[in-house]
Design an enzyme around this catalytic site. Structure first.
Site, short mmCIF file in Angstrom:
data_model
loop_
_atom_site.label_atom_id
_atom_site.label_comp_id
_atom_site.label_asym_id
_atom_site.label_seq_id
_atom_site.Cartn_x
_atom_site.Cartn_y
_atom_site.Cartn_z
N GLY A 166 0.84 -1.21 0.00
CA GLY A 166 0.00 0.00 0.00
C GLY A 166 0.87 1.25 0.00
CB THR A 201 2.55 0.66 6.26
OG1 THR A 201 1.19 0.39 6.61
CG2 THR A 201 3.40 0.32 7.46
CG ASP A 247 3.64 -7.66 7.15
OD1 ASP A 247 3.00 -6.96 6.35
OD2 ASP A 247 3.20 -8.72 7.64
NE ARG A 290 -1.44 -5.00 7.28
CZ ARG A 290 -0.43 -5.85 7.17
NH1 ARG A 290 -0.50 -6.81 6.28
NH2 ARG A 290 0.64 -5.72 7.90
CG ASP A 341 1.17 -2.92 10.47
OD1 ASP A 341 2.01 -2.22 9.85
OD2 ASP A 341 0.44 -3.74 9.89
NE ARG A 359 -1.01 -4.86 -0.21
CZ ARG A 359 -1.89 -3.89 -0.03
NH1 ARG A 359 -2.88 -3.74 -0.89
NH2 ARG A 359 -1.81 -3.09 0.99
CG ASP A 377 -1.88 -0.48 8.09
OD1 ASP A 377 -2.84 0.30 7.92
OD2 ASP A 377 -1.63 -1.42 7.33
O1 F6P Z 1 -1.71 -1.44 4.74
C1 F6P Z 1 -2.35 -0.26 4.36
C2 F6P Z 1 -3.82 -0.51 4.15
O2 F6P Z 1 -4.42 0.72 3.76
C3 F6P Z 1 -4.55 -1.09 5.35
O3 F6P Z 1 -4.88 -0.15 6.33
C4 F6P Z 1 -5.76 -1.70 4.69
O4 F6P Z 1 -6.25 -2.79 5.43
C5 F6P Z 1 -5.22 -2.17 3.36
O5 F6P Z 1 -4.03 -1.43 3.12
C6 F6P Z 1 -6.16 -1.97 2.21
O6 F6P Z 1 -5.59 -2.55 1.11
P1 F6P Z 1 -6.10 -2.34 -0.38
O7 F6P Z 1 -5.66 -0.99 -0.81
O8 F6P Z 1 -5.44 -3.43 -1.15
O9 F6P Z 1 -7.58 -2.43 -0.33
#
Ligand code: F6P
Length: 324
Positions: A11, A126, A103, A172, A130, A72, A128
């Site tokens: 992300g 990120t 991660d 997340r 985390d 990803r 998050d």
């Molecule tokens: O890791 C960043 C994040 O925005 C999280 O907070 C969320 O769960 C996820 O990515 C959403 O992913 P995507 O953009 O693939 O929907």
């Protein structure tokens, strides 16, 4: 080291561009060429890259997203994908790699190091927050401030209509964003995955509060997306049924990931970008560079996801004290 590569993966997070700028310019001062790898590991596998000089990264400091683009990459989880990525690095004479992400990004980095001996330093990017090994990740501060702007607006309606609002935020599997915006936004309740959510106790607290104030009041309940299967909607339905109240659910979604980075994120990104280049030169390979207190710290990449970053759950009491 004569040439290094940089990529952003997973992300996007505000501040990634500021970090790329810091890497390119501090490397240039040390006479190291920097190659920008586009679309994260997917671009590394395909050999999709651009040369980055100090002027090429002008005016990106203030931009959200990542100008290198991100992805990803499922292919990076296969031996074939890893082999292709290692071939690209060898073909392009890239001697060291800086990977910015969370991660998933670091797992890919470790796989590359194990299979091809690639010299890598990671940087936590990120929203998050985390990642073990840094008090804050690049993008977190911007995300909470962005979320807060929306939460302040929702409060206007919640108060005017004496309405219960359930606001779902990202994060997340962790509750860092929810905890920060819940306290800063004056929420009545904050629900996070790190603690068990007890709907009955929550309903009792709200009822007590409404009784004390002589009737239903506008209230905000911040729900971390990872708190409960079904998210804020599922919790709202249960609370709404039990309290026989009208309510609204708002999911802030991807607005939290965008926008110009805050000063804090730009500063963190600049510090970590410079430290990552130093880390590569000082043979701190296989590590992530982070900031703990005001110290730059290098943590083995595996630790960043195998060790759990503590969240101060005692802060969940604050809303109960402060929204009496
Ligand atoms: O890791 C960043 C994040 O925005 C999280 O907070 C969320 O769960 C996820 O990515 C959403 O992913 P995507 O953009 O693939 O929907």
């Amino acid at each position: 080291m004569k040439r290094i590569g940089v990529l952003t993966s997973g992300g996007d997070a505000p501040g990634m561009n500021a970090c790329i700028r810091a890497i390119v310019r501090s490397a240039a001062l040390r006479r190291i060429d920097v190659v920008g790898i586009r679309r994260g590991y997917a671009g590394l596998i395909k050999g999709d890259m651009i040369s980055l000089g100090p002027r090429r990264v002008g005016h990106i400091l203030e931009r959200g997203g990542t100008f290198l683009d991100s992805s990803r990459s499922p292919e990076m989880r296969t031996p074939e994908g890893l082999r292709k990525a290692i071939n690209t690095l060898q073909e392009k004479a890239i001697e060291g790699l800086i990977t910015i992400g969370g991660d998933g990004t670091f797992r890919g980095a470790v796989a590359l190091a194990e299979m091809g001996g690639v010299k890598i330093v990671g940087i936590p990017g990120t929203i998050d927050n985390d990642v073990f090994g840094s008090d804050y990740t690049i993008g977190f501060d911007t995300a909470i401030n962005t979320a807060l702007q929306s939460i302040d607006k929702i409060r206007d309606t919640a108060d005017s209509l004496e309405m219960l609002f359930f606001v779902e935020v990202m994060g997340r599997t962790r509750g860092f964003i929810a905890l920060a915006v819940g306290i800063a936004g004056g929420a009545s309740e904050i629900l996070i995955p790190e603690t068990e959510t007890n709907i009955i106790a929550l309903v009792q607290r709200l009822q007590k509060r409404f009784l004390k104030r002589g009737g239903q009041q506008g209230a905000l309940i911040i729900v971390a997306e990872g708190d409960t299967p079904g998210g804020a909607k599922a919790i709202a339905e249960k609370v709404g049924d039990l309290m026989k109240l009208d309510y609204r659910v708002v999911s802030l979604g991807h607005v939290q990931r965008g926008g110009s980075p805050t000063a804090r994120d730009r500063i963190l990104a600049s510090k970590l970008g410079v430290a990552a280049v130093s880390g590569l030169l000082e043979e701190k390979h296989g590590c992530m560079v982070g900031e703990i207190g005001s110290e730059i710290v290098y943590t083995p990449l595996e630790d960043t996801w195998t060790k759990v970053k503590e969240l101060d759950a005692s802060l969940l009491r604050l809303p109960h004290i402060l929204t009496i």
